[in-house]
Design an enzyme around this catalytic site. Structure first.
Site, PDB file in Angstrom:
ATOM      1  N   THR A 132      -8.007  -0.354  -3.979  1.00  0.00           N
ATOM      2  CA  THR A 132      -6.585  -0.617  -4.123  1.00  0.00           C
ATOM      3  C   THR A 132      -5.799   0.057  -3.013  1.00  0.00           C
ATOM      4  O   THR A 132      -6.218   1.059  -2.462  1.00  0.00           O
ATOM      5  CB  THR A 132      -6.070  -0.127  -5.492  1.00  0.00           C
ATOM      6  N   ASP A 133      -4.664  -0.548  -2.672  1.00  0.00           N
ATOM      7  CA  ASP A 133      -3.742   0.095  -1.740  1.00  0.00           C
ATOM      8  C   ASP A 133      -2.343   0.073  -2.331  1.00  0.00           C
ATOM      9  O   ASP A 133      -1.358   0.118  -1.635  1.00  0.00           O
ATOM     10  CB  ASP A 133      -3.762  -0.600  -0.377  1.00  0.00           C
ATOM     11  N   LYS A 134      -2.257   0.021  -3.645  1.00  0.00           N
ATOM     12  CA  LYS A 134      -0.967  -0.064  -4.331  1.00  0.00           C
ATOM     13  C   LYS A 134      -0.353   1.324  -4.369  1.00  0.00           C
ATOM     14  O   LYS A 134      -0.592   2.093  -5.271  1.00  0.00           O
ATOM     15  CB  LYS A 134      -1.186  -0.604  -5.738  1.00  0.00           C
TER      16      LYS A 134
END
Length: 196
Positions: A132-134
């Site tokens: 994830t890169d949230k």
């Protein structure tokens, strides 16, 4: 970025794409277009349902001649065959699966996880790696530029002045007030590190 022009000692970087027309935007569009797929549990339940349906219909069809041979009329044998087919349908299967998933949701809610669909509980339970890169959901909402790569893909020791200036000019974030998109704030910090 496409080339630089030096006029009177000033360098200009040309930005030729923004938003969804950039590589990151294209990747985001590809990820957003992916249709929702069935969970492993949904695929297994569908397979079992098809198997049960085939077996039930086969038993019902096999009973028709047996019923007639036992002395029933064709109409009575057909009614009895339909009854056999209906009797083979597991009525408790759906409530049992729903209850098991609800227990999983409750256990996940105790740990602070929220799930939109019940079937996602089983999918999440079988997940081994999450990428994830949230920023902000799982982290503090702060990003940093770790590495800058040149056109050939090789890492650069530090960002070029033109790249840093283009990143600063294309940003809507305010680095002094620390407001705006975390990605843009990271790019502004990178630009400040090289003197822009």
């Amino acid at each position: 970025f496409s080339g630089t022009n030096c006029v009177g000692g000033a360098a200009e970087a040309v930005v030729f794409a923004t938003g969804s027309h950039t590589e990151i935007g294209r990747i985001a569009a590809l990820a957003g277009r992916r249709p929702a797929s069935d969970s492993p549990l949904e695929r297994q339940v569908r397979r079992v349902a098809y198997l049960i349906a085939v077996i039930a219909v086969a038993i019902g069809a096999a009973f028709l001649p047996l019923g007639v041979a036992a002395g029933l009329s064709w109409a009575e044998a057909a009614v009895f065959a339909v009854g056999l087919i209906v009797a083979n349908v597991p009525e408790g299967l759906l409530p049992t699966i729903t209850l098991a998933l609800a227990v999983g949701v409750r256990a996940m809610a105790r740990r602070g996880a929220l799930v939109k669909r019940l079937s996602a509980v089983e999918t999440l339970g079988s997940t081994t790696i999450i990428c994830t890169d949230k920023t902000g959901t799982l982290t503090r909402g702060v990003m940093h530029v770790q590495e800058v790569r040149g056109p050939d893909g090789a890492p650069l020791a530090r960002a070029g002045h033109e790249l840093a200036e283009a990143a600063a000019r294309c940003s809507t974030a305010d680095v002094t007030a620390r407001t705006g998109d975390p990605t843009e704030l990271a790019l502004l910090d990178m630009a400040a590190d090289v003197g822009v």
